[in-house]
Design an enzyme around this catalytic site. Sequence first.
Site, PDB file in Angstrom:
ATOM      1  N   ARG A  65     -10.951  -7.829   2.627  1.00 53.30           N
ATOM      2  CA  ARG A  65      -9.680  -7.182   2.994  1.00 53.30           C
ATOM      3  C   ARG A  65      -8.492  -8.015   2.529  1.00 53.30           C
ATOM      4  O   ARG A  65      -7.380  -7.508   2.385  1.00 53.30           O
ATOM      5  CB  ARG A  65      -9.614  -6.922   4.513  1.00 53.30           C
ATOM      6  CG  ARG A  65      -8.316  -6.262   4.941  1.00 53.30           C
ATOM      7  CD  ARG A  65      -8.315  -5.688   6.358  1.00 53.30           C
ATOM      8  NE  ARG A  65      -9.148  -6.385   7.286  1.00 53.30           N
ATOM      9  CZ  ARG A  65      -8.851  -7.581   7.826  1.00 53.30           C
ATOM     10  NH1 ARG A  65      -7.730  -8.190   7.520  1.00 53.30           N
ATOM     11  NH2 ARG A  65      -9.696  -8.154   8.652  1.00 53.30           N
ATOM     12  N   TYR A 118       9.773  11.499  -3.107  1.00 51.28           N
ATOM     13  CA  TYR A 118       8.464  12.007  -2.681  1.00 51.28           C
ATOM     14  C   TYR A 118       8.512  12.353  -1.187  1.00 51.28           C
ATOM     15  O   TYR A 118       8.908  11.534  -0.361  1.00 51.28           O
ATOM     16  CB  TYR A 118       7.406  10.951  -2.977  1.00 51.28           C
ATOM     17  CG  TYR A 118       6.006  11.364  -2.638  1.00 51.28           C
ATOM     18  CD1 TYR A 118       5.437  12.475  -3.232  1.00 51.28           C
ATOM     19  CD2 TYR A 118       5.259  10.650  -1.717  1.00 51.28           C
ATOM     20  CE1 TYR A 118       4.145  12.863  -2.911  1.00 51.28           C
ATOM     21  CE2 TYR A 118       3.966  11.024  -1.397  1.00 51.28           C
ATOM     22  CZ  TYR A 118       3.412  12.139  -2.000  1.00 51.28           C
ATOM     23  OH  TYR A 118       2.142  12.512  -1.680  1.00 51.28           O
ATOM     24  N   ASP A 195      10.369   3.036  -6.460  1.00 54.35           N
ATOM     25  CA  ASP A 195       9.097   3.720  -6.696  1.00 54.35           C
ATOM     26  C   ASP A 195       9.083   4.093  -8.178  1.00 54.35           C
ATOM     27  O   ASP A 195       9.795   4.998  -8.612  1.00 54.35           O
ATOM     28  CB  ASP A 195       9.017   4.959  -5.801  1.00 54.35           C
ATOM     29  CG  ASP A 195       7.692   5.712  -5.932  1.00 54.35           C
ATOM     30  OD1 ASP A 195       7.051   5.596  -7.001  1.00 54.35           O
ATOM     31  OD2 ASP A 195       7.324   6.425  -4.984  1.00 54.35           O
ATOM     32  N   LYS A 220      -1.516   8.199  -9.947  1.00 54.37           N
ATOM     33  CA  LYS A 220      -0.916   9.086 -10.937  1.00 54.37           C
ATOM     34  C   LYS A 220      -1.158   8.541 -12.350  1.00 54.37           C
ATOM     35  O   LYS A 220      -2.280   8.453 -12.791  1.00 54.37           O
ATOM     36  CB  LYS A 220       0.563   9.269 -10.617  1.00 54.37           C
ATOM     37  CG  LYS A 220       0.836   9.603  -9.134  1.00 54.37           C
ATOM     38  CD  LYS A 220       0.321  10.964  -8.691  1.00 54.37           C
ATOM     39  CE  LYS A 220       0.339  11.152  -7.179  1.00 54.37           C
ATOM     40  NZ  LYS A 220       1.646  10.954  -6.528  1.00 54.37           N
TER      41      LYS A 220
END
Length: 397
Positions: A65, A118, A195, A220
């Site tokens: 992690r 977004y 972003d 994406k």
Amino acid sequence: MDAYPGAVIPPDASARPPATSPRTLVVAAGRPPRTQGAPVNPPVVLSSTYVSQGVPGPDELLYARIGTETWHPFEQALAELEGTPLPALVTGSGMAAIAAAFSLVPPGGRLVLPRHCYQVTIGHAHDLAQRSGVTVDLVDIDDTAAVLAAVAGGGERRPADLLWVESPTNPMLEVADLPALAAGAHAAGALVGVDNTFATPLVQRPFEHGADVVVHSVTKYLAGHSDVVLGAALATDPALHARLHDYRTVHGAVAGPFEVWLALRGLRTLALRVERAQANAAELARRLADHPGVAVVRHPSLPDDPGHERAARLMAGFGSILGVRPVGGRAAADAVVAAVRLWVPATSLGGVESSLERRRRFATESPTVPDDLLRLSVGIEDVEDLWRDLDAALRAV
Ligand SMILES: *Cc1c(COP(=O)(O)O)cnc(C)c1O
């Protein structure tokens, strides 16, 4: 500084010529060392934990992690592409990266973000408003004066803690004057996060314009094949980077090794994919502008598009997302989506395949997005096939 050390390996570009082009970096970065018999691709390592005892060193692999050797090559490659000396922090999704960035806003702080960014990003901001007393201001990100006035605050309002920028915006394709926004926001004491999903680091490098944090939905363009969900957050300042890394570690929205390996594999062809998709998008935009079934086309490549001048100045291309409003409104938009046979009716974007959707089909989409706006994600198919399919669908409605 970093409360959870362990396995954040800085990029090692020492083996390459210093002036390497980004189009070469997508191919060359994140490779294993060139020793005799070494593989040319990094392996996928499936292990949740690593042999370790005693007080761990700062770069020791401990637990998956916190960091893994399957993440590092991708994290190194993306950092080199964005131009930061600190490795990217890969996350389980783009939203996990945005959540890490938004954690830089303190409880009771102020967050300024684009009205048309977004939609789930706006949802996350509203969640912070409800749970942490964060004040959220939605702005038109292409209106520099209005954005900086919101950032400055005044009266009852303290200056913003974070200015969030998406450019071009999703789905309205507004282009922000990033250097002016970053300079103004810094003067007001705000951090600037970008972003960079729509542009990719091949088209826009926000750190060069003053950004403090950059995030991607790796889902994406970077991964590029619509087969993984993944994100990444980047910073240039070590203290900010440590906060993002600690956030990722304690909130736990981490990536699986296969996804990250696939993202690096996808990254290898990013330059070719972006080049072709942008050329297709610009050609389709040009033709759609003259189409009798089209009322409005938005793409920064069009000389009369409101974002054209800025995009030409700040970006190394115009991206491959189109906004199209067909003649006939919402019903016509839905009919176009139903009529296409090659274009895929689907949400998401940035895959090799072309796709489209009417954005307002989501109740959560901003009410200022026109009800009939189609967002087209242009892929890498032959442009004539894409045109024939779209033209036929537009004529049929
Ligand atoms: C898709 C998208 C996101 C969210 O990314 P996920 O990987 O789906 O969590 C964030 N920003 C933009 C611009 C996007 O297109």
